[in-house]
Motif scaffolding. Structure first.
Motif, PDB file in Angstrom:
ATOM      1  N   ASN A 104     -33.527  -8.619  -4.202  1.00  0.00           N
ATOM      2  CA  ASN A 104     -34.933  -8.497  -3.699  1.00  0.00           C
ATOM      3  C   ASN A 104     -35.034  -9.510  -2.808  1.00  0.00           C
ATOM      4  O   ASN A 104     -35.727  -9.407  -1.627  1.00  0.00           O
ATOM      5  N   LEU A 105     -34.744 -10.886  -3.092  1.00  0.00           N
ATOM      6  CA  LEU A 105     -34.799 -11.992  -2.388  1.00  0.00           C
ATOM      7  C   LEU A 105     -34.247 -11.828  -0.698  1.00  0.00           C
ATOM      8  O   LEU A 105     -34.539 -12.094   0.283  1.00  0.00           O
ATOM      9  N   LEU A 106     -32.766 -11.192  -0.892  1.00  0.00           N
ATOM     10  CA  LEU A 106     -32.076 -10.800   0.207  1.00  0.00           C
ATOM     11  C   LEU A 106     -32.924  -9.740   1.156  1.00  0.00           C
ATOM     12  O   LEU A 106     -32.857  -9.976   2.479  1.00  0.00           O
ATOM     13  N   ILE A 107     -33.167  -8.821   0.676  1.00  0.00           N
ATOM     14  CA  ILE A 107     -33.945  -7.775   1.253  1.00  0.00           C
ATOM     15  C   ILE A 107     -35.185  -8.225   1.952  1.00  0.00           C
ATOM     16  O   ILE A 107     -35.509  -7.844   2.963  1.00  0.00           O
ATOM     17  N   TRP A 108     -36.015  -9.135   1.137  1.00  0.00           N
ATOM     18  CA  TRP A 108     -37.267  -9.521   1.664  1.00  0.00           C
ATOM     19  C   TRP A 108     -36.930 -10.554   2.775  1.00  0.00           C
ATOM     20  O   TRP A 108     -37.644 -10.448   3.955  1.00  0.00           O
ATOM     21  N   LYS A 109     -35.764 -11.289   2.620  1.00  0.00           N
ATOM     22  CA  LYS A 109     -35.664 -12.188   3.916  1.00  0.00           C
ATOM     23  C   LYS A 109     -35.213 -11.455   5.075  1.00  0.00           C
ATOM     24  O   LYS A 109     -35.713 -11.880   6.117  1.00  0.00           O
ATOM     25  N   HIS A 110     -34.543 -10.461   4.927  1.00  0.00           N
ATOM     26  CA  HIS A 110     -33.991  -9.731   6.077  1.00  0.00           C
ATOM     27  C   HIS A 110     -35.429  -8.927   6.994  1.00  0.00           C
ATOM     28  O   HIS A 110     -35.429  -8.470   7.850  1.00  0.00           O
ATOM     29  N   PHE A 111     -36.252  -8.614   5.638  1.00  0.00           N
ATOM     30  CA  PHE A 111     -37.501  -7.909   6.244  1.00  0.00           C
ATOM     31  C   PHE A 111     -38.598  -8.924   7.154  1.00  0.00           C
ATOM     32  O   PHE A 111     -38.713  -8.676   7.982  1.00  0.00           O
ATOM     33  N   LYS A 112     -38.517 -10.113   6.620  1.00  0.00           N
ATOM     34  CA  LYS A 112     -39.447 -11.142   7.186  1.00  0.00           C
ATOM     35  C   LYS A 112     -38.467 -11.450   8.579  1.00  0.00           C
ATOM     36  O   LYS A 112     -39.290 -11.781   9.560  1.00  0.00           O
ATOM     37  N   SER A 113     -37.241 -11.666   8.623  1.00  0.00           N
ATOM     38  CA  SER A 113     -36.510 -12.074   9.674  1.00  0.00           C
ATOM     39  C   SER A 113     -36.780 -10.851  10.753  1.00  0.00           C
ATOM     40  O   SER A 113     -36.701 -11.344  11.912  1.00  0.00           O
ATOM     41  N   PHE A 114     -36.995  -9.707  10.511  1.00  0.00           N
ATOM     42  CA  PHE A 114     -36.968  -8.672  11.394  1.00  0.00           C
ATOM     43  C   PHE A 114     -38.497  -8.568  12.040  1.00  0.00           C
ATOM     44  O   PHE A 114     -38.795  -8.512  13.233  1.00  0.00           O
ATOM     45  N   PHE A 115     -39.331  -8.769  11.132  1.00  0.00           N
ATOM     46  CA  PHE A 115     -40.602  -8.464  11.590  1.00  0.00           C
ATOM     47  C   PHE A 115     -41.404  -9.944  11.943  1.00  0.00           C
ATOM     48  O   PHE A 115     -42.017 -10.414  11.519  1.00  0.00           O
ATOM     49  N   LYS A 116     -40.914 -10.412  13.290  1.00  0.00           N
ATOM     50  CA  LYS A 116     -41.538 -11.401  13.974  1.00  0.00           C
ATOM     51  C   LYS A 116     -42.769 -10.816  14.873  1.00  0.00           C
ATOM     52  O   LYS A 116     -42.895  -9.744  15.049  1.00  0.00           O
ATOM     53  N   ILE A 117     -43.417 -11.744  15.721  1.00  0.00           N
ATOM     54  CA  ILE A 117     -44.412 -11.367  16.425  1.00  0.00           C
ATOM     55  C   ILE A 117     -43.902 -10.287  17.387  1.00  0.00           C
ATOM     56  O   ILE A 117     -44.633  -9.256  17.611  1.00  0.00           O
ATOM     57  N   PRO A 118     -43.020 -10.546  18.283  1.00  0.00           N
ATOM     58  CA  PRO A 118     -42.526  -9.398  19.242  1.00  0.00           C
ATOM     59  C   PRO A 118     -42.516  -7.822  18.650  1.00  0.00           C
ATOM     60  O   PRO A 118     -42.788  -6.961  19.214  1.00  0.00           O
ATOM     61  N   GLN A 119     -41.797  -7.971  17.464  1.00  0.00           N
ATOM     62  CA  GLN A 119     -41.728  -6.583  16.814  1.00  0.00           C
ATOM     63  C   GLN A 119     -42.674  -5.797  16.316  1.00  0.00           C
ATOM     64  O   GLN A 119     -43.204  -4.807  16.313  1.00  0.00           O
TER      65      GLN A 119
END
Length: 187
Positions: free
Chosen positions: A81-96
């Motif tokens: 879950n932490l790994l998935i959340w980390k990838h989720f957060k890294s994808f959704f930055k301001i430009p996305q």
């Protein structure tokens, strides 16, 4: 003495027979069993592989691997879950985020311009039914194949389980839309 590849395969088969279905959990148990069997062989080289395996399995108690599997599944679940959340957060930055908002408004604008009640409803329902049919056929084919030694990964199952939540993400927008339509008809 070291375990042979056939003996390691036997350990994987043994864990599957004792209801450990996830490959990542099986791997941890196989590693533990292999180390314990090799340690038993250092103390008593005359003991057979199956006898050493049964001795080691008895150390897990009456319920076998169940307690260990539950604890490891919970620990791996947290880790995944932490790994998935980390990838989720890294994808959704301001430009996305800006891109998603722009794409949403563009799609809504395009749909409003081509919104013919009957045609749009028919296309929507037709595409929905076709999608359901394709999903049903693919699941049926996969079930029919029934691969006996297919590896089931806990991580993969967790990722797929998050896909079911995407339908609920649309729910607030739908409720807002219904609320606005009700307000429009009331006034």
């Amino acid at each position: 003495m070291k375990l042979t590849p056939e003996q390691i395969d036997r350990l994987y088969q043994f864990t599957r027979q004792h209801y450990v279905e996830w490959y990542d959990l099986q791997t941890e148990l196989v590693d533990h069993l292999a180390n314990a069997i090799e340690q038993q062989w250092q103390e008593n080289p005359k003991i057979s592989f199956e006898d050493a395996l049964q001795i080691e399995f008895k150390k897990f108690g009456i319920f076998g691997f169940m307690d260990v599997v539950e604890k490891r599944q919970a620990a791996l679940g947290k880790k995944y879950n932490l790994l998935i959340w980390k990838h989720f957060k890294s994808f959704f930055k301001i430009p996305q985020i800006i891109g998603v908002i722009i794409a949403t408004f563009l799609t809504a604008g395009i749909l409003k311009t081509i919104y013919f009640d009957d045609l749009f409803t028919a296309l929507f329902i037709g595409s929905f039914l076709i999608t359901l049919f394709v999903i049903w056929i693919s699941k049926y084919k996969k079930k029919k194949q029934n691969i006996p030694n297919e590896k089931r990964w806990l991580f993969k199952e967790m990722i797929y389980s998050y896909g079911g939540l995407s339908g609920f993400l649309y729910l607030p927008f739908q409720l807002l839309n219904i609320f606005l339509m009700v307000l429009e008809t009331m006034f």
